[in-house]
Design a protein around this motif. Structure first.
Motif, PDB file in Angstrom:
ATOM      1  N   UNK A   1      19.555   5.318 -28.189  1.00 37.80           N
ATOM      2  CA  UNK A   1      20.466   4.337 -27.588  1.00 37.80           C
ATOM      3  C   UNK A   1      20.133   2.940 -28.088  1.00 37.80           C
ATOM      4  N   UNK A   2      18.843   2.601 -28.103  1.00 38.34           N
ATOM      5  CA  UNK A   2      18.414   1.275 -28.560  1.00 38.34           C
ATOM      6  C   UNK A   2      18.737   1.100 -30.043  1.00 38.34           C
ATOM      7  N   UNK A   3      18.484   2.123 -30.853  1.00 39.92           N
ATOM      8  CA  UNK A   3      18.770   2.039 -32.289  1.00 39.92           C
ATOM      9  C   UNK A   3      20.265   1.850 -32.535  1.00 39.92           C
ATOM     10  N   UNK A   4      21.092   2.543 -31.773  1.00 38.58           N
ATOM     11  CA  UNK A   4      22.542   2.400 -31.898  1.00 38.58           C
ATOM     12  C   UNK A   4      22.979   0.996 -31.500  1.00 38.58           C
ATOM     13  N   UNK A   5      22.416   0.474 -30.415  1.00 42.56           N
ATOM     14  CA  UNK A   5      22.740  -0.882 -29.966  1.00 42.56           C
ATOM     15  C   UNK A   5      22.319  -1.915 -31.012  1.00 42.56           C
ATOM     16  N   UNK A   6      21.143  -1.729 -31.604  1.00 41.45           N
ATOM     17  CA  UNK A   6      20.675  -2.652 -32.647  1.00 41.45           C
ATOM     18  C   UNK A   6      21.628  -2.622 -33.838  1.00 41.45           C
ATOM     19  N   UNK A   7      22.036  -1.439 -34.266  1.00 41.07           N
ATOM     20  CA  UNK A   7      22.977  -1.324 -35.388  1.00 41.07           C
ATOM     21  C   UNK A   7      24.289  -2.026 -35.065  1.00 41.07           C
ATOM     22  N   UNK A   8      24.778  -1.835 -33.862  1.00 39.94           N
ATOM     23  CA  UNK A   8      26.014  -2.493 -33.437  1.00 39.94           C
ATOM     24  C   UNK A   8      25.840  -4.010 -33.409  1.00 39.94           C
ATOM     25  N   UNK A   9      24.688  -4.470 -32.930  1.00 39.99           N
ATOM     26  CA  UNK A   9      24.415  -5.913 -32.862  1.00 39.99           C
ATOM     27  C   UNK A   9      24.325  -6.525 -34.252  1.00 39.99           C
ATOM     28  N   UNK A  10      23.723  -5.808 -35.190  1.00 38.56           N
ATOM     29  CA  UNK A  10      23.632  -6.289 -36.562  1.00 38.56           C
ATOM     30  C   UNK A  10      25.030  -6.406 -37.168  1.00 38.56           C
ATOM     31  N   UNK A  11      25.865  -5.418 -36.913  1.00 42.92           N
ATOM     32  CA  UNK A  11      27.244  -5.463 -37.410  1.00 42.92           C
ATOM     33  C   UNK A  11      27.980  -6.668 -36.838  1.00 42.92           C
ATOM     34  N   UNK A  12      27.816  -6.923 -35.551  1.00 41.20           N
ATOM     35  CA  UNK A  12      28.451  -8.089 -34.920  1.00 41.20           C
ATOM     36  C   UNK A  12      27.930  -9.379 -35.531  1.00 41.20           C
ATOM     37  N   UNK A  13      26.626  -9.477 -35.737  1.00 41.05           N
ATOM     38  CA  UNK A  13      26.023 -10.661 -36.345  1.00 41.05           C
ATOM     39  C   UNK A  13      26.606 -10.902 -37.730  1.00 41.05           C
ATOM     40  N   UNK A  14      26.672  -9.862 -38.539  1.00 42.53           N
ATOM     41  CA  UNK A  14      27.181 -10.014 -39.899  1.00 42.53           C
ATOM     42  C   UNK A  14      28.650 -10.397 -39.907  1.00 42.53           C
ATOM     43  N   UNK A  15      29.438  -9.820 -39.017  1.00 43.79           N
ATOM     44  CA  UNK A  15      30.862 -10.166 -38.957  1.00 43.79           C
ATOM     45  C   UNK A  15      31.068 -11.605 -38.503  1.00 43.79           C
ATOM     46  N   UNK A  16      30.320 -12.039 -37.503  1.00 48.07           N
ATOM     47  CA  UNK A  16      30.510 -13.379 -36.941  1.00 48.07           C
ATOM     48  C   UNK A  16      29.964 -14.476 -37.846  1.00 48.07           C
ATOM     49  N   UNK A  17      28.973 -14.152 -38.670  1.00 51.17           N
ATOM     50  CA  UNK A  17      28.376 -15.159 -39.551  1.00 51.17           C
ATOM     51  C   UNK A  17      28.889 -15.064 -40.982  1.00 51.17           C
TER      52      UNK A  17
END
Length: 72
Positions: A6-22
């Motif tokens: 669950x944590x690994x999936x959340x981290x992957x999702x957060x990285x995707x959000x970071x890359x999209x927003x920046x």
């Protein structure tokens, strides 16, 4: 799913959000992670950050990078 998954999936999702927003490329993200430990930051702060929306998570990551001398 285990808690680690669950944590690994959340981290992957957060990285995707970071890359999209920046607009960061994968190479830029990997470089910033190597310098500042973004993945480690997300893992260590999962208990708090997983309650936040994507924008707040990205803002916290960018603040973390900036606080540690990065230019965002």
């Amino acid at each position: 799913m285990s808690e680690q998954q669950i944590i690994a999936t959340w981290i992957a999702f957060s990285i995707t959000s970071l890359r999209k927003m920046t607009g960061w490329s994968l190479e830029r993200f990997l470089s910033e992670d190597g310098r500042y430990g973004i993945i480690r930051f997300l893992e260590e702060n999962y208990e708090l950050l997983h309650y936040y929306d994507n924008a707040a998570i990205v803002n916290d990551v960018l603040l973390f990078v900036k606080t540690n001398g990065g230019v965002v």
